[in-house]
Design a protein around this motif. Structure first.
Motif, mmCIF file in Angstrom:
data_model
loop_
_atom_site.group_PDB
_atom_site.id
_atom_site.type_symbol
_atom_site.label_atom_id
_atom_site.label_comp_id
_atom_site.label_asym_id
_atom_site.label_seq_id
_atom_site.Cartn_x
_atom_site.Cartn_y
_atom_site.Cartn_z
ATOM 1 N N ARG A 1 0.812 -1.228 0.000
ATOM 2 C CA ARG A 1 0.000 0.000 0.000
ATOM 3 C C ARG A 1 0.849 1.283 0.000
ATOM 4 N N SER A 2 2.157 1.132 0.159
ATOM 5 C CA SER A 2 3.043 2.304 0.188
ATOM 6 C C SER A 2 3.348 2.780 -1.231
ATOM 7 N N SER A 3 4.012 3.944 -1.346
ATOM 8 C CA SER A 3 4.404 4.432 -2.675
ATOM 9 C C SER A 3 5.425 3.479 -3.300
ATOM 10 N N LEU A 4 6.246 2.840 -2.477
ATOM 11 C CA LEU A 4 7.177 1.844 -3.008
ATOM 12 C C LEU A 4 6.425 0.602 -3.479
ATOM 13 N N GLY A 5 5.298 0.299 -2.843
ATOM 14 C CA GLY A 5 4.456 -0.809 -3.278
ATOM 15 C C GLY A 5 3.893 -0.552 -4.665
ATOM 16 N N VAL A 6 3.465 0.672 -4.900
ATOM 17 C CA VAL A 6 2.954 1.068 -6.219
ATOM 18 C C VAL A 6 4.080 0.952 -7.248
ATOM 19 N N PHE A 7 5.259 1.446 -6.899
ATOM 20 C CA PHE A 7 6.412 1.373 -7.803
ATOM 21 C C PHE A 7 6.773 -0.081 -8.107
ATOM 22 N N PHE A 8 6.762 -0.935 -7.090
ATOM 23 C CA PHE A 8 7.056 -2.359 -7.258
ATOM 24 C C PHE A 8 6.126 -2.957 -8.317
ATOM 25 N N ARG A 9 4.819 -2.677 -8.190
ATOM 26 C CA ARG A 9 3.849 -3.213 -9.157
ATOM 27 C C ARG A 9 4.081 -2.647 -10.554
ATOM 28 N N GLN A 10 4.419 -1.354 -10.635
ATOM 29 C CA GLN A 10 4.673 -0.738 -11.942
ATOM 30 C C GLN A 10 5.863 -1.409 -12.639
ATOM 31 N N VAL A 11 6.899 -1.729 -11.865
ATOM 32 C CA VAL A 11 8.075 -2.404 -12.421
ATOM 33 C C VAL A 11 7.690 -3.784 -12.944
ATOM 34 N N ILE A 12 6.947 -4.541 -12.138
ATOM 35 C CA ILE A 12 6.534 -5.896 -12.519
ATOM 36 C C ILE A 12 5.658 -5.856 -13.778
ATOM 37 N N ILE A 13 4.712 -4.925 -13.817
ATOM 38 C CA ILE A 13 3.816 -4.789 -14.974
ATOM 39 C C ILE A 13 4.609 -4.404 -16.221
ATOM 40 N N ALA A 14 5.524 -3.436 -16.089
ATOM 41 C CA ALA A 14 6.342 -3.002 -17.231
ATOM 42 C C ALA A 14 7.177 -4.164 -17.765
ATOM 43 N N GLN A 15 7.740 -4.971 -16.867
ATOM 44 C CA GLN A 15 8.508 -6.150 -17.290
ATOM 45 C C GLN A 15 7.629 -7.120 -18.070
ATOM 46 N N GLY A 16 6.443 -7.379 -17.549
ATOM 47 C CA GLY A 16 5.521 -8.297 -18.206
ATOM 48 C C GLY A 16 5.107 -7.802 -19.582
ATOM 49 N N GLN A 17 4.815 -6.508 -19.678
ATOM 50 C CA GLN A 17 4.408 -5.924 -20.959
ATOM 51 C C GLN A 17 5.543 -6.019 -21.980
ATOM 52 N N THR A 18 6.759 -5.746 -21.528
ATOM 53 C CA THR A 18 7.915 -5.796 -22.415
ATOM 54 C C THR A 18 8.151 -7.221 -22.909
ATOM 55 N N GLN A 19 8.069 -8.183 -21.993
ATOM 56 C CA GLN A 19 8.263 -9.583 -22.385
ATOM 57 C C GLN A 19 7.185 -10.033 -23.363
ATOM 58 N N ALA A 20 5.943 -9.622 -23.129
ATOM 59 C CA ALA A 20 4.842 -9.983 -24.028
ATOM 60 C C ALA A 20 5.068 -9.385 -25.418
ATOM 61 N N MET A 21 5.537 -8.141 -25.464
ATOM 62 C CA MET A 21 5.794 -7.467 -26.739
ATOM 63 C C MET A 21 6.921 -8.180 -27.503
ATOM 64 N N ILE A 22 7.987 -8.540 -26.804
ATOM 65 C CA ILE A 22 9.119 -9.231 -27.437
ATOM 66 C C ILE A 22 8.669 -10.583 -27.982
ATOM 67 N N LEU A 23 7.895 -11.318 -27.187
ATOM 68 C CA LEU A 23 7.397 -12.623 -27.638
ATOM 69 C C LEU A 23 6.489 -12.486 -28.860
ATOM 70 N N ALA A 24 5.644 -11.473 -28.862
ATOM 71 C CA ALA A 24 4.746 -11.245 -29.994
ATOM 72 C C ALA A 24 5.550 -10.946 -31.260
ATOM 73 N N LYS A 25 6.598 -10.134 -31.131
ATOM 74 C CA LYS A 25 7.444 -9.808 -32.289
ATOM 75 C C LYS A 25 8.167 -11.053 -32.796
ATOM 76 N N LEU A 26 8.619 -11.877 -31.864
ATOM 77 C CA LEU A 26 9.297 -13.127 -32.267
ATOM 78 C C LEU A 26 8.350 -14.041 -33.017
ATOM 79 N N ARG A 27 7.120 -14.152 -32.524
ATOM 80 C CA ARG A 27 6.136 -15.009 -33.191
ATOM 81 C C ARG A 27 5.812 -14.511 -34.598
ATOM 82 N N MET A 28 5.739 -13.185 -34.750
ATOM 83 C CA MET A 28 5.409 -12.605 -36.047
ATOM 84 C C MET A 28 6.540 -12.815 -37.053
ATOM 85 N N SER A 29 7.776 -12.897 -36.546
ATOM 86 C CA SER A 29 8.928 -13.003 -37.468
ATOM 87 C C SER A 29 9.189 -14.444 -37.895
ATOM 88 N N THR A 30 8.473 -15.414 -37.319
ATOM 89 C CA THR A 30 8.715 -16.821 -37.705
ATOM 90 C C THR A 30 7.692 -17.314 -38.693
#
Length: 93
Positions: free
Chosen positions: A64-93
């Motif tokens: 519930r702290s501001s660091l808690g919000v930041f923690f979630r933002q980092v995790i979400i950003a990582q997930g979004q980036t990984q999903a984007m990279i995987l999608a690009k890889l799938r499209m290139s094959t």
């Protein structure tokens, strides 16, 4: 008293620490979304590895702290980036 070396090291180490301001948060999240891993994104924003890891540990422990919000933002950003990279890889094959 303190040795000159200890004082210099304290000053140097202090300069590596950074507060988690909105602009630092935005920069780290943007870099992660652009493919950087979180540690390199933090380093690019001027945040030491130790400080970033401490922020993440505290954020996970206190969701519930501001660091808690930041923690979630980092995790979400990582997930979004990984999903984007995987999608690009799938499209290139």
């Amino acid at each position: 008293g303190h040795s000159r070396f200890a004082v210099l090291m304290a000053c140097y180490h202090g300069s590596m620490e950074k507060r988690l301001t909105e602009s630092v948060k935005r920069r780290i999240i943007l870099l992660i979304r652009n493919g950087h891993n979180p540690v390199s994104a933090a380093a690019s924003a001027g945040v030491s590895v130790e400080t970033f890891r401490e922020w993440m540990k505290l954020g996970e422990a206190k969701p519930r702290s501001s660091l808690g919000v930041f923690f979630r933002q980092v995790i979400i950003a990582q997930g979004q980036t990984q999903a984007m990279i995987l999608a690009k890889l799938r499209m290139s094959t």
